[in-house]
Scaffold this motif. Structure first.
Motif, PDB file in Angstrom:
ATOM      1  N   LYS A  33       0.825  -1.195   0.000  1.00 20.69           N
ATOM      2  CA  LYS A  33       0.000   0.000   0.000  1.00 20.69           C
ATOM      3  C   LYS A  33       0.869   1.258   0.000  1.00 20.69           C
ATOM      4  O   LYS A  33       1.712   1.455   0.861  1.00 20.69           O
ATOM      5  N   GLY A  34       0.660   2.102  -1.036  1.00 18.05           N
ATOM      6  CA  GLY A  34       1.388   3.359  -1.116  1.00 18.05           C
ATOM      7  C   GLY A  34       2.803   3.257  -1.644  1.00 18.05           C
ATOM      8  O   GLY A  34       3.508   4.269  -1.703  1.00 18.05           O
ATOM      9  N   THR A  35       3.235   2.071  -2.063  1.00 25.39           N
ATOM     10  CA  THR A  35       4.598   1.956  -2.606  1.00 25.39           C
ATOM     11  C   THR A  35       4.682   2.472  -4.034  1.00 25.39           C
ATOM     12  O   THR A  35       5.763   2.807  -4.517  1.00 25.39           O
ATOM     13  N   ASP A  36       3.542   2.510  -4.741  1.00 24.60           N
ATOM     14  CA  ASP A  36       3.495   3.036  -6.117  1.00 24.60           C
ATOM     15  C   ASP A  36       4.520   2.367  -7.024  1.00 24.60           C
ATOM     16  O   ASP A  36       5.179   3.036  -7.842  1.00 24.60           O
ATOM     17  N   VAL A  37       4.684   1.063  -6.896  1.00 18.41           N
ATOM     18  CA  VAL A  37       5.562   0.337  -7.823  1.00 18.41           C
ATOM     19  C   VAL A  37       5.063   0.587  -9.245  1.00 18.41           C
ATOM     20  O   VAL A  37       3.879   0.375  -9.537  1.00 18.41           O
ATOM     21  N   PRO A  38       5.914   1.077 -10.158  1.00 22.47           N
ATOM     22  CA  PRO A  38       5.447   1.390 -11.512  1.00 22.47           C
ATOM     23  C   PRO A  38       5.043   0.137 -12.280  1.00 22.47           C
ATOM     24  O   PRO A  38       5.743  -0.875 -12.252  1.00 22.47           O
ATOM     25  N   LEU A  39       3.923   0.238 -12.970  1.00 23.10           N
ATOM     26  CA  LEU A  39       3.407  -0.871 -13.769  1.00 23.10           C
ATOM     27  C   LEU A  39       3.735  -0.656 -15.244  1.00 23.10           C
ATOM     28  O   LEU A  39       3.755   0.480 -15.735  1.00 23.10           O
ATOM     29  N   TYR A  40       3.963  -1.747 -15.944  1.00 22.47           N
ATOM     30  CA  TYR A  40       4.198  -1.759 -17.381  1.00 22.47           C
ATOM     31  C   TYR A  40       3.313  -2.849 -17.975  1.00 22.47           C
ATOM     32  O   TYR A  40       3.185  -3.925 -17.394  1.00 22.47           O
ATOM     33  N   ILE A  41       2.744  -2.598 -19.136  1.00 19.41           N
ATOM     34  CA  ILE A  41       1.980  -3.619 -19.839  1.00 19.41           C
ATOM     35  C   ILE A  41       2.879  -4.240 -20.908  1.00 19.41           C
ATOM     36  O   ILE A  41       3.452  -3.529 -21.736  1.00 19.41           O
ATOM     37  N   LEU A  42       2.988  -5.560 -20.867  1.00 19.79           N
ATOM     38  CA  LEU A  42       3.753  -6.288 -21.868  1.00 19.79           C
ATOM     39  C   LEU A  42       2.808  -6.813 -22.936  1.00 19.79           C
ATOM     40  O   LEU A  42       1.650  -7.141 -22.641  1.00 19.79           O
ATOM     41  N   GLY A  43       3.295  -6.922 -24.154  1.00 19.05           N
ATOM     42  CA  GLY A  43       2.434  -7.450 -25.196  1.00 19.05           C
ATOM     43  C   GLY A  43       3.180  -7.819 -26.454  1.00 19.05           C
ATOM     44  O   GLY A  43       4.332  -7.430 -26.658  1.00 19.05           O
ATOM     45  N   SER A  44       2.495  -8.588 -27.293  1.00 22.04           N
ATOM     46  CA  SER A  44       3.022  -8.921 -28.619  1.00 22.04           C
ATOM     47  C   SER A  44       1.906  -8.822 -29.654  1.00 22.04           C
ATOM     48  O   SER A  44       2.015  -9.359 -30.746  1.00 22.04           O
ATOM     49  N   SER A  45       0.816  -8.138 -29.260  1.00 18.32           N
ATOM     50  CA  SER A  45      -0.334  -7.976 -30.150  1.00 18.32           C
ATOM     51  C   SER A  45      -0.957  -6.609 -29.906  1.00 18.32           C
ATOM     52  O   SER A  45      -0.496  -5.839 -29.056  1.00 18.32           O
ATOM     53  N   LEU A  46      -2.041  -6.332 -30.613  1.00 19.95           N
ATOM     54  CA  LEU A  46      -2.705  -5.038 -30.473  1.00 19.95           C
ATOM     55  C   LEU A  46      -3.457  -4.927 -29.152  1.00 19.95           C
ATOM     56  O   LEU A  46      -3.702  -3.817 -28.674  1.00 19.95           O
ATOM     57  N   PHE A  47      -3.829  -6.045 -28.545  1.00 17.74           N
ATOM     58  CA  PHE A  47      -4.575  -5.996 -27.286  1.00 17.74           C
ATOM     59  C   PHE A  47      -3.778  -5.266 -26.206  1.00 17.74           C
ATOM     60  O   PHE A  47      -4.291  -4.371 -25.536  1.00 17.74           O
ATOM     61  N   GLY A  48      -2.528  -5.672 -26.018  1.00 14.24           N
ATOM     62  CA  GLY A  48      -1.698  -5.033 -24.994  1.00 14.24           C
ATOM     63  C   GLY A  48      -1.478  -3.564 -25.282  1.00 14.24           C
ATOM     64  O   GLY A  48      -1.461  -2.732 -24.357  1.00 14.24           O
TER      65      GLY A  48
END
Length: 326
Positions: free
Chosen positions: A157-172
């Protein structure tokens, strides 16, 4: 100005190696990459693969973090359908608490395994259907704005770990754009939709609390050696290994057999997986990396050192860093 360079370490277990030796090699690479100026190293979640040792991704990150000082470390990625978002928030919240400002969390929708392995993980294919909602739930835990009343991640809670979306298609690409998150494209093994996905992401990006402008990470393979001949030998050896891993079904092929398979339709698919590969001496590798960065319209490059020989594998990291000027 050179783009930031980062590393995807597949924690491969080489021929004749143990998982313990693979982990020692990952620590050695991370320590050298830190000295050389690489921005981050990511580890990918795979299960039931005897050639990859990063199945317990958060545990490996913790081990490497304890043996380094400044380089960022993270998942590239955690396959979120395999997990409850709260569990991942707690794991990465713990990592961020132990190693402040050094932890990333890349998220993928693929299971990272086959159907039998999914059964062993107690997951179902339908788990991928709730990926967007699960990302938001996970984000809520890490930012301290839980979407589940009365439930918080501690630590997390409150650490704000940065998120990244991985993908190999248009969905990501669409999801990363909609959520205003950085987007990492797996062009090191799934090159087909790279340009279309990046264009879509940049066109549809919506700013968020985490990110004001689009941010693209594009992956490619690198084998750098003191001579082009040595690099090409390692590239061929890497493709031969892929033939055994993807098509062997427990069988190991001779070099001659592998070369024949590489000329077949199934082998051409394996060759296509390695479409974006910088192979050669330092000058050749730098020229290729520069062209790839422009093609991918990347803000950061993440490289996979794919030489089977451990000395060439580590040497590639050194030669690329010096040639590229980080």
């Amino acid at each position: 100005m050179a783009l930031p360079l980062s590393i995807l370490d597949l924690a491969h277990i080489g021929e004749g190696e143990t998982a313990s030796e693979s982990f020692a090699a990952s620590v050695a690479l991370a320590q050298r990459a830190e000295e050389l100026g690489y921005l981050r190293i990511w580890y990918a979640e795979h299960h039931n693969m005897d050639s990859i040792a990063s199945s317990a991704t958060s545990v490996l990150i913790a081990h490497v973090a304890a043996h380094t000082r400044t380089i960022r470390l993270g998942a590239g990625g955690v396959m979120l359908p395999n997990h409850a978002p709260l569990t991942i928030a707690e794991q990465f919240g713990t990592l961020e608490t132990l190693h402040p400002g050094r932890i990333d969390l890349g998220l993928g929708r693929a299971p990272g395994s086959d159907q039998q392995t999914m059964r062993a993980l107690r997951r179902s294919p339908a788990a991928a259907d709730t990926f967007p909602e699960d990302v938001l739930e996970l984000q809520g835990y890490l930012t301290g704005r839980s979407r589940i009343p009365g439930v918080d991640a501690t630590p997390g809670k409150g650490t704000d770990v940065p998120l990244y979306i991985l993908g190999s298609s248009l969905f990501g690409a669409q999801l990363a754009a909609m959520l205003g998150l950085p987007y990492a494209f797996a062009s090191h093994f799934a090159p087909t939709a790279l340009e279309e996905a990046v264009a879509l992401y940049r066109r549809e990006f919506k700013p968020s609390a985490q990110l004001a402008q689009p941010y693209v990470m594009a992956a490619l393979n690198v084998i750098a050696a003191d001579t082009a001949e040595e690099a090409q030998e390692q590239f061929l050896a890497a493709k031969r290994l892929r033939v055994s891993r993807f098509l062997g079904r427990g069988r190991t092929f001779t070099p001659e057999e592998a070369d024949l398979i590489l000329e077949s339709p199934a082998g051409q698919q394996i060759q296509q997986m390695a479409k974006y590969s910088a192979v050669g001496d330092p000058g050749e590798v730098k020229d290729y990396v520069d062209r790839f960065a422009e093609l991918a319209q990347a803000d950061e490059l993440i490289v996979v050192f794919s030489a089977p020989d451990r000395k060439v594998w580590l040497r590639s990291a050194e030669l690329l860093a010096r040639a590229y000027g980080i």
